[in-house]
Design a protein around this motif. Sequence first.
Motif, short mmCIF file in Angstrom:
data_model
loop_
_atom_site.label_atom_id
_atom_site.label_comp_id
_atom_site.label_asym_id
_atom_site.label_seq_id
_atom_site.Cartn_x
_atom_site.Cartn_y
_atom_site.Cartn_z
N LEU A 73 0.82 -1.21 0.00
CA LEU A 73 0.00 0.00 0.00
C LEU A 73 0.86 1.26 0.00
CD1 LEU A 73 -2.81 -1.07 2.50
CD2 LEU A 73 -3.04 -0.75 0.03
N ALA A 74 2.00 1.21 0.67
CA ALA A 74 2.90 2.36 0.68
C ALA A 74 3.36 2.70 -0.73
CB ALA A 74 4.11 2.06 1.56
N LEU A 75 3.38 1.71 -1.61
CA LEU A 75 3.79 1.90 -3.00
C LEU A 75 2.61 2.13 -3.93
CD1 LEU A 75 6.52 -0.88 -3.19
CD2 LEU A 75 6.90 1.58 -3.03
N GLY A 76 1.41 2.21 -3.35
CA GLY A 76 0.22 2.43 -4.18
C GLY A 76 -0.31 1.18 -4.83
N VAL A 77 0.05 0.01 -4.30
CA VAL A 77 -0.39 -1.28 -4.86
C VAL A 77 -1.40 -1.93 -3.92
CG1 VAL A 77 0.33 -3.58 -5.59
CG2 VAL A 77 1.79 -1.60 -6.06
N THR A 78 -2.56 -2.28 -4.43
CA THR A 78 -3.57 -2.97 -3.63
C THR A 78 -3.46 -4.47 -3.86
OG1 THR A 78 -5.07 -1.09 -3.82
CG2 THR A 78 -6.04 -3.19 -3.16
N PRO A 79 -3.27 -5.27 -2.81
CA PRO A 79 -3.13 -6.72 -2.98
C PRO A 79 -4.46 -7.35 -3.41
CG PRO A 79 -3.31 -6.18 -0.67
CD PRO A 79 -3.22 -4.87 -1.39
N VAL A 80 -4.37 -8.54 -3.96
CA VAL A 80 -5.57 -9.24 -4.40
C VAL A 80 -6.31 -9.88 -3.24
CG1 VAL A 80 -4.42 -11.45 -4.89
CG2 VAL A 80 -6.43 -10.77 -6.23
N ALA A 81 -5.63 -10.07 -2.11
CA ALA A 81 -6.24 -10.59 -0.88
C ALA A 81 -5.41 -10.11 0.30
CB ALA A 81 -6.31 -12.11 -0.90
N LEU A 97 -8.25 -1.51 2.61
CA LEU A 97 -8.44 -2.93 2.29
C LEU A 97 -9.80 -3.49 2.70
CD1 LEU A 97 -4.95 -4.40 3.31
CD2 LEU A 97 -5.72 -3.64 1.05
N GLU A 98 -10.71 -2.64 3.11
CA GLU A 98 -11.99 -3.12 3.65
C GLU A 98 -12.72 -4.04 2.68
OE1 GLU A 98 -16.05 -1.36 5.78
OE2 GLU A 98 -14.62 -0.01 4.83
N GLU A 99 -12.66 -3.74 1.39
CA GLU A 99 -13.39 -4.53 0.39
C GLU A 99 -12.57 -5.69 -0.18
OE1 GLU A 99 -16.56 -3.91 -0.07
OE2 GLU A 99 -16.40 -2.24 1.34
N ILE A 100 -11.34 -5.84 0.27
CA ILE A 100 -10.46 -6.88 -0.26
C ILE A 100 -10.72 -8.20 0.47
CG2 ILE A 100 -8.06 -7.56 -0.64
CD1 ILE A 100 -9.00 -5.19 -2.31
#
Length: 319
Positions: A73-81, A97-100
């Motif tokens: 997230l610090a790099l602007g990347v949202t994980p898939v889970a 990440l609430e919706e992840i």
Amino acid sequence: MFRNHKYQSIVLCMAIIGAFLLSACGSDDSQSESESTGNEESTEIKVDSAMGELTIPSDAERILAPFHEDALLALGVTPVAKWAIGESVQGYLEQDLEEIPKLEWNLPLEQVLNHEPDLIILENNMESYEGTYDDYSKIAPTYVMTEETMSDWRSQVTTFGELLGKEEEAEKVLNEYEEKVADASEQLEEAIGDETVAAIWTVGNQFFLFEHNRHSAEVIYSELGIEQPALVESLGEGEAQWNPISIEKLSELDADHVFLLATEGEQGLETLENSDVWQSTPAAANDQVYVINDPSNWTNKGLIASEKTIDELLDVLVD
């Protein structure tokens, strides 16, 4: 003779034109092949991991980095889970990440497979995982962090930046963090001077006093330069097994300020409220005990966790 000569000239011209076109086509094919090869090369990178050299896609979008979503997230990347233990997640990241969907902490192979990752990033110690390195590698390229990267969140940000082609972003956010620390240090020095600060995490009816290098305490003491109370100094280095401290021992805590980390309704809050021993400590006697209902960033290490801890310190201690 003239007709034959003309015919021969026409044939010769056609042959020359044909040869030219063939050469041009071959050149185009060669150029296309070269461009294709170049494109193929540009879509993969080779990196060194704890398991040796690894080839990964440079355009990976579906990333799994269980428990290390902070660096992503610090790099602007949202994980898939996102990492979870049952319903428990890293609360301080939930704004993003609430919706992840959740991924169980031991990385069940079927769950990992269902998320269809392009890249999996794992911890150095893999004993807690359901699968082996080979199992996860069959699902997607799998990068295993070194012990150094595991123990240093700054190294994680830098390493993740290299893996994801975000080296500039990594350098930028790390520089911005150092500026934040410098600014916060000045504000806190002006606000509290050499007054001491301690952090206690209460879980159920147990109390855990942060050593100087335990989780967010490293931010408080090492980075911000806030003074440690004598009891914290006496604890020394934090060990892997974090043992609770008794209320009787807490009576020795001579901190000027105490951050008490406890989810709302935690039993330990009531215990301290009703304890004469606790109420006689300097922080409690001077009404300088501050309850933080979300302990998650305080009990973790990462760029975002550290930033949130700094913000909470400033909100409470700086008028």
